[in-house]
Design an enzyme around this catalytic site. Sequence first.
Site, mmCIF file in Angstrom:
data_model
loop_
_atom_site.group_PDB
_atom_site.id
_atom_site.type_symbol
_atom_site.label_atom_id
_atom_site.label_comp_id
_atom_site.label_asym_id
_atom_site.label_seq_id
_atom_site.Cartn_x
_atom_site.Cartn_y
_atom_site.Cartn_z
ATOM 1 N N ASP A 17 8.914 -24.928 25.974
ATOM 2 C CA ASP A 17 9.029 -24.108 27.180
ATOM 3 C C ASP A 17 10.274 -23.225 27.061
ATOM 4 O O ASP A 17 11.398 -23.731 26.991
ATOM 5 C CB ASP A 17 9.135 -25.073 28.371
ATOM 6 C CG ASP A 17 9.310 -24.359 29.697
ATOM 7 O OD1 ASP A 17 9.434 -23.115 29.727
ATOM 8 O OD2 ASP A 17 9.309 -25.071 30.725
ATOM 9 N N ILE A 18 10.076 -21.931 27.077
ATOM 10 C CA ILE A 18 11.185 -20.990 26.875
ATOM 11 C C ILE A 18 12.284 -21.145 27.934
ATOM 12 O O ILE A 18 13.456 -20.881 27.656
ATOM 13 C CB ILE A 18 10.649 -19.536 26.833
ATOM 14 C CG1 ILE A 18 11.656 -18.590 26.181
ATOM 15 C CG2 ILE A 18 10.238 -19.041 28.212
ATOM 16 C CD1 ILE A 18 11.090 -17.219 25.837
ATOM 17 N N ASP A 41 5.576 -15.830 32.734
ATOM 18 C CA ASP A 41 6.196 -15.106 33.854
ATOM 19 C C ASP A 41 6.390 -16.047 35.045
ATOM 20 O O ASP A 41 7.477 -16.124 35.645
ATOM 21 C CB ASP A 41 5.267 -13.934 34.226
ATOM 22 C CG ASP A 41 5.940 -12.838 35.030
ATOM 23 O OD1 ASP A 41 7.180 -12.887 35.188
ATOM 24 O OD2 ASP A 41 5.229 -11.932 35.497
ATOM 25 N N SER A 128 1.857 -10.933 25.319
ATOM 26 C CA SER A 128 0.465 -10.428 25.346
ATOM 27 C C SER A 128 -0.589 -11.404 24.836
ATOM 28 O O SER A 128 -1.782 -11.092 24.898
ATOM 29 C CB SER A 128 0.305 -9.105 24.560
ATOM 30 O OG SER A 128 0.739 -8.004 25.315
ATOM 31 N N TYR A 132 -3.368 -11.582 28.512
ATOM 32 C CA TYR A 132 -3.634 -10.232 28.001
ATOM 33 C C TYR A 132 -4.463 -10.230 26.718
ATOM 34 O O TYR A 132 -4.880 -9.174 26.256
ATOM 35 C CB TYR A 132 -2.328 -9.459 27.808
ATOM 36 C CG TYR A 132 -1.740 -8.901 29.100
ATOM 37 C CD1 TYR A 132 -2.362 -9.114 30.328
ATOM 38 C CD2 TYR A 132 -0.565 -8.137 29.092
ATOM 39 C CE1 TYR A 132 -1.831 -8.604 31.513
ATOM 40 C CE2 TYR A 132 -0.037 -7.619 30.274
ATOM 41 C CZ TYR A 132 -0.671 -7.858 31.481
ATOM 42 O OH TYR A 132 -0.158 -7.343 32.642
HETATM 43 N N1 AR6 Z 1 7.336 -20.903 27.432
HETATM 44 C C1 AR6 Z 1 6.944 -20.226 26.345
HETATM 45 N N2 AR6 Z 1 5.722 -19.662 26.215
HETATM 46 C C2 AR6 Z 1 4.861 -19.787 27.256
HETATM 47 C C3 AR6 Z 1 5.186 -20.478 28.441
HETATM 48 C C4 AR6 Z 1 6.493 -21.054 28.513
HETATM 49 N N3 AR6 Z 1 6.900 -21.724 29.595
HETATM 50 N N4 AR6 Z 1 4.104 -20.427 29.280
HETATM 51 C C5 AR6 Z 1 3.131 -19.743 28.633
HETATM 52 N N5 AR6 Z 1 3.586 -19.364 27.417
HETATM 53 P P1 AR6 Z 1 1.083 -15.030 29.223
HETATM 54 P P2 AR6 Z 1 0.633 -12.176 28.610
HETATM 55 C C6 AR6 Z 1 2.893 -18.602 26.348
HETATM 56 O O1 AR6 Z 1 -0.306 -15.173 29.765
HETATM 57 O O2 AR6 Z 1 -0.542 -12.505 27.769
HETATM 58 C C7 AR6 Z 1 1.315 -12.954 33.663
HETATM 59 O O3 AR6 Z 1 0.581 -13.239 34.814
HETATM 60 C C8 AR6 Z 1 1.379 -18.565 26.375
HETATM 61 O O4 AR6 Z 1 0.855 -19.713 25.728
HETATM 62 O O5 AR6 Z 1 2.195 -15.675 29.958
HETATM 63 O O6 AR6 Z 1 1.633 -11.196 28.080
HETATM 64 C C9 AR6 Z 1 2.158 -11.701 33.791
HETATM 65 O O7 AR6 Z 1 2.616 -11.508 35.113
HETATM 66 C C10 AR6 Z 1 1.099 -17.288 25.583
HETATM 67 O O8 AR6 Z 1 1.090 -17.549 24.182
HETATM 68 O O9 AR6 Z 1 1.496 -13.451 29.072
HETATM 69 C C11 AR6 Z 1 1.203 -10.624 33.373
HETATM 70 O O10 AR6 Z 1 0.396 -10.206 34.453
HETATM 71 C C12 AR6 Z 1 2.298 -16.408 25.885
HETATM 72 O O11 AR6 Z 1 3.262 -17.239 26.531
HETATM 73 C C13 AR6 Z 1 0.352 -11.294 32.324
HETATM 74 O O12 AR6 Z 1 0.403 -12.685 32.604
HETATM 75 C C14 AR6 Z 1 2.019 -15.212 26.757
HETATM 76 O O13 AR6 Z 1 1.040 -15.557 27.727
HETATM 77 C C15 AR6 Z 1 0.928 -11.091 30.930
HETATM 78 O O14 AR6 Z 1 0.068 -11.631 29.980
#
Ligand code: AR6
Length: 184
Positions: A17-18, A41, A128, A132
């Site tokens: 978890d970042i 996010d 992304s 995304y």
């Molecule tokens: N720590 C590290 N990585 C994470 C965590 C965490 N706590 N939680 C999820 N990931 P995403 P996107 C990973 O969907 O595709 C949001 O609603 C996850 O497994 O968070 O850029 C925003 O508001 C994946 O590999 O972001 C935008 O509307 C990566 O983070 C939209 O989602 C990115 O997944 C952005 O979509």
Amino acid sequence: MEYASGTGKKIVLMQGDITKIPVDAMANAANSALAGGGGVDGAIHRAGGPAIMRELDAIRAKSGGCPTGSAVATGAGNLPARYVFHAVGPVWHGGKRGEPELLAACYRKCLELAREHGVRTISFPAISTGVYGYPQKEAAEIAIREAKKHLDDPSTPVEQVVFVLFDRAADEIYRSLLQSTSGQ
Ligand code: AR6
């Protein structure tokens, strides 16, 4: 340590978890409305507290949001960081709508913000690749390429780029890519 540039700077991979990993600046995978959301996010806003959204409200009032392929900086509230860089990655539409360049631009913008703010350690999620829909391996290639390019610039204050991968599959993709490109 997984990769050391010619200047002795490093790319580090971590799984988890970042929001739990202390750095100077943490990148977030945001949306162009800077409105918060799910995924990483959501985790960043939950752990960082409302101060981050208050700063984003002010940015939104002034400039309307953040275009895809760019990023904005805020403080980090209760997170173990000084800044959060809210990057807006592209939605994957098959790869023919400029997605690779937009994703690369996101990483470059965060690294430029890091330079401006004198950041030495910066963490990135796999921007992304969640909601995304960007394919994990293609996205990882871009992330690693941009990080290496930046670290090879002797004038950057950035000493460490930490990629924080949420799941094991993503972690393995990054590991194998870093190994296969470490001689380049
Ligand atoms: N720590 C590290 N990585 C994470 C965590 C965490 N706590 N939680 C999820 N990931 P995403 P996107 C990973 O969907 O595709 C949001 O609603 C996850 O497994 O968070 O850029 C925003 O508001 C994946 O590999 O972001 C935008 O509307 C990566 O983070 C939209 O989602 C990115 O997944 C952005 O979509």
